[in-house]
Design a protein around this motif. Structure first.
Motif, short mmCIF file in Angstrom:
data_model
loop_
_atom_site.label_atom_id
_atom_site.label_comp_id
_atom_site.label_asym_id
_atom_site.label_seq_id
_atom_site.Cartn_x
_atom_site.Cartn_y
_atom_site.Cartn_z
N ASP A 3 -10.99 -3.87 8.41
CA ASP A 3 -9.60 -4.27 7.82
C ASP A 3 -9.39 -3.57 6.49
OD1 ASP A 3 -8.79 -5.75 10.06
OD2 ASP A 3 -9.17 -7.86 9.51
N ARG A 10 -8.85 0.10 7.09
CA ARG A 10 -7.24 0.06 7.60
C ARG A 10 -6.23 0.30 6.34
NH1 ARG A 10 -6.05 -1.26 13.22
NH2 ARG A 10 -4.09 -1.76 12.24
N ARG A 23 -9.89 4.82 14.54
CA ARG A 23 -9.68 4.76 16.07
C ARG A 23 -8.82 3.64 16.03
NH1 ARG A 23 -14.72 4.75 17.42
NH2 ARG A 23 -14.99 2.57 16.92
N GLU A 24 -8.70 2.66 15.60
CA GLU A 24 -7.60 1.46 15.58
C GLU A 24 -6.57 1.91 15.37
OE1 GLU A 24 -9.07 -1.90 13.66
OE2 GLU A 24 -10.67 -2.32 14.87
N LEU A 25 -6.18 2.52 14.14
CA LEU A 25 -5.10 2.96 13.64
C LEU A 25 -4.42 3.92 14.61
CD1 LEU A 25 -5.97 3.32 9.71
CD2 LEU A 25 -4.35 1.61 10.81
N LYS A 26 -5.02 4.95 15.11
CA LYS A 26 -4.36 5.51 16.07
C LYS A 26 -4.12 5.11 17.34
CE LYS A 26 -3.90 9.89 17.80
NZ LYS A 26 -3.41 9.70 19.04
N SER A 27 -4.85 3.90 17.92
CA SER A 27 -4.31 3.23 18.98
C SER A 27 -3.11 2.69 18.73
CB SER A 27 -5.47 2.21 19.34
OG SER A 27 -5.22 1.36 20.53
N ASP A 28 -3.07 1.84 17.44
CA ASP A 28 -1.83 1.19 17.06
C ASP A 28 -0.47 2.17 17.03
OD1 ASP A 28 -3.56 -1.20 17.45
OD2 ASP A 28 -3.87 -1.40 15.32
N ASN A 29 -0.88 3.40 16.85
CA ASN A 29 -0.01 4.45 16.69
C ASN A 29 0.76 4.49 15.11
OD1 ASN A 29 0.41 5.46 19.40
ND2 ASN A 29 1.64 3.62 20.14
N LEU A 30 -0.17 4.15 14.38
CA LEU A 30 0.21 4.03 12.95
C LEU A 30 -0.19 5.43 12.26
CD1 LEU A 30 -1.00 0.40 11.95
CD2 LEU A 30 1.18 1.51 12.17
#
Length: 343
Positions: A9, A12, A56-63
């Motif tokens: 977190d 991010r 990886r999470e930010l890409k998945s969240d389209n950020l």
């Protein structure tokens, strides 16, 4: 919230803050900006593997978005950019072009060009280590100037090592059996983790040497820019040495201004023009390594016999389920013989 989740977190948040300020970054720059700074109010920094998970999470969240485009020199370079381009598309594109140009220059130094096919940064690191070994006066060289060697103790290795020599430990002032030390230098930006293939390149060669001379004390030494703390735990348990220079030598073929431009633009704060010597290497050789090399060699002897069959397969750079499985087996076998693990 788990400790891992807390780190991710934080990563991010810092990634998005960085992108809002820089507008575009290359991956290694992002690791430098997020993982190699101290943040007030936190006991520890955010390691690169947390940055990987956060991306990886930010890409998945389209950020965020990853955009690959050519630099002026023709290199295809990926930049990481904020997905929200509202009212800043032109600024993002300009920032991305600037970062691609800087990273292309750095890549030319690191990976090589027609003029310098071996690159500048790798050889500069090797020279920094060799001059540090000479300055330490702790080893007898196997080759003049501690240069590259392919044959050690009469064994033709599968590939050359960057340096090699003999340490003579003393107990109560009495010289003991010489310890053969082989060195590999990885003057790269990425951190060395326990699973890094660069680590197993030197370990696999040390296994070849130990197999041919089962009764001789041998110590493999990896010198790199930075290593994760778990790599040092692994080294202590398995009987090898990792020295983190915390400085990346770039050589002397470029100007100070060029190095400063890349260093400031990509936040590569430990990138410096020159070829050493590495004070970290010199200090380690004059201190703990000379004092403890016989004990380390004895641990390595057991590792080479009991775990060494894993190392040759792990020196390749491919990422695959088989490689992950081999690392799992190596860790399990190490734990089974009584090592503390944690790496």
């Amino acid at each position: 919230m788990s400790e891992q989740s807390e780190y991710v977190d934080r990563a991010r948040t810092l990634i998005m803050d960085t992108l809002n300020q820089e507008l575009a970054v290359v991956r290694l720059e992002l690791e430098a900006r997020v993982s190699e700074h101290f943040y007030v109010g936190h006991a520890s920094n955010i390691d690169p593997h947390h940055v990987t998970t956060a991306l990886r999470e930010l890409k998945s969240d389209n950020l965020i978005q990853r955009v690959t485009a050519p630099s002026r020199g023709g290199h295809q370079i990926e930049t990481i950019q904020p997905a929200n381009r509202m009212n800043r598309s032109t600024a993002i594109d300009r920032a991305a072009a600037r970062k691609r140009a800087l990273y292309a220059k750095y890549t030319g130094w690191a990976q090589g060009t027609v003029r310098h096919p071996q690159g500048l940064i790798g050889p500069a690191g090797e020279r920094a280590v060799r001059s540090a070994i000479l300055a330490a006066s702790a080893l007898q060289p196997l080759a003049p100037g501690f240069g590259e060697v392919s044959t050690v103790l009469g064994v033709q290795l599968s590939g050359p090592v960057d340096s090699a020599g003999f340490l003579v430990p003393q107990i109560a002032g009495i010289p003991q059996a010489p310890v053969t030390a082989i060195f590999e230098v990885k003057n790269i930006r990425g951190w060395i983790y326990p699973q890094s293939p660069e680590l197993f390149q030197v370990l696999s060669k040390a296994v070849e040497l130990q197999t041919a001379h089962p009764n001789l004390p041998i110590v493999p030494i990896l010198v790199c820019r930075r290593a994760h703390e778990t790599t040092f735990w692994m080294a202590k348990q398995l009987g090898f040495i990792v020295i983190a220079m915390e400085r990346q030598y770039a050589g002397t073929a470029m100007t100070d201004e060029e190095v400063i431009d890349v260093r400031n633009g990509l936040d590569f704060n430990d990138l410096h023009r020159g070829t050493g010597p590495s004070l970290r290497v010199q200090e380690r050789l004059q201190g703990p390594i000379s004092q403890n090399c016989a004990e380390i060699a004895e641990t390595w002897r057991g590792t080479s016999t009991g775990l060494g069959h894993y190392f040759a397969a792990l020196k390749g750079k491919q990422r695959s389920p088989q490689r992950a499985h081999l690392m799992h087996q190596l860790r399990a076998a190490s734990t089974k013989r009584g090592d503390r693990g944690g790496w």
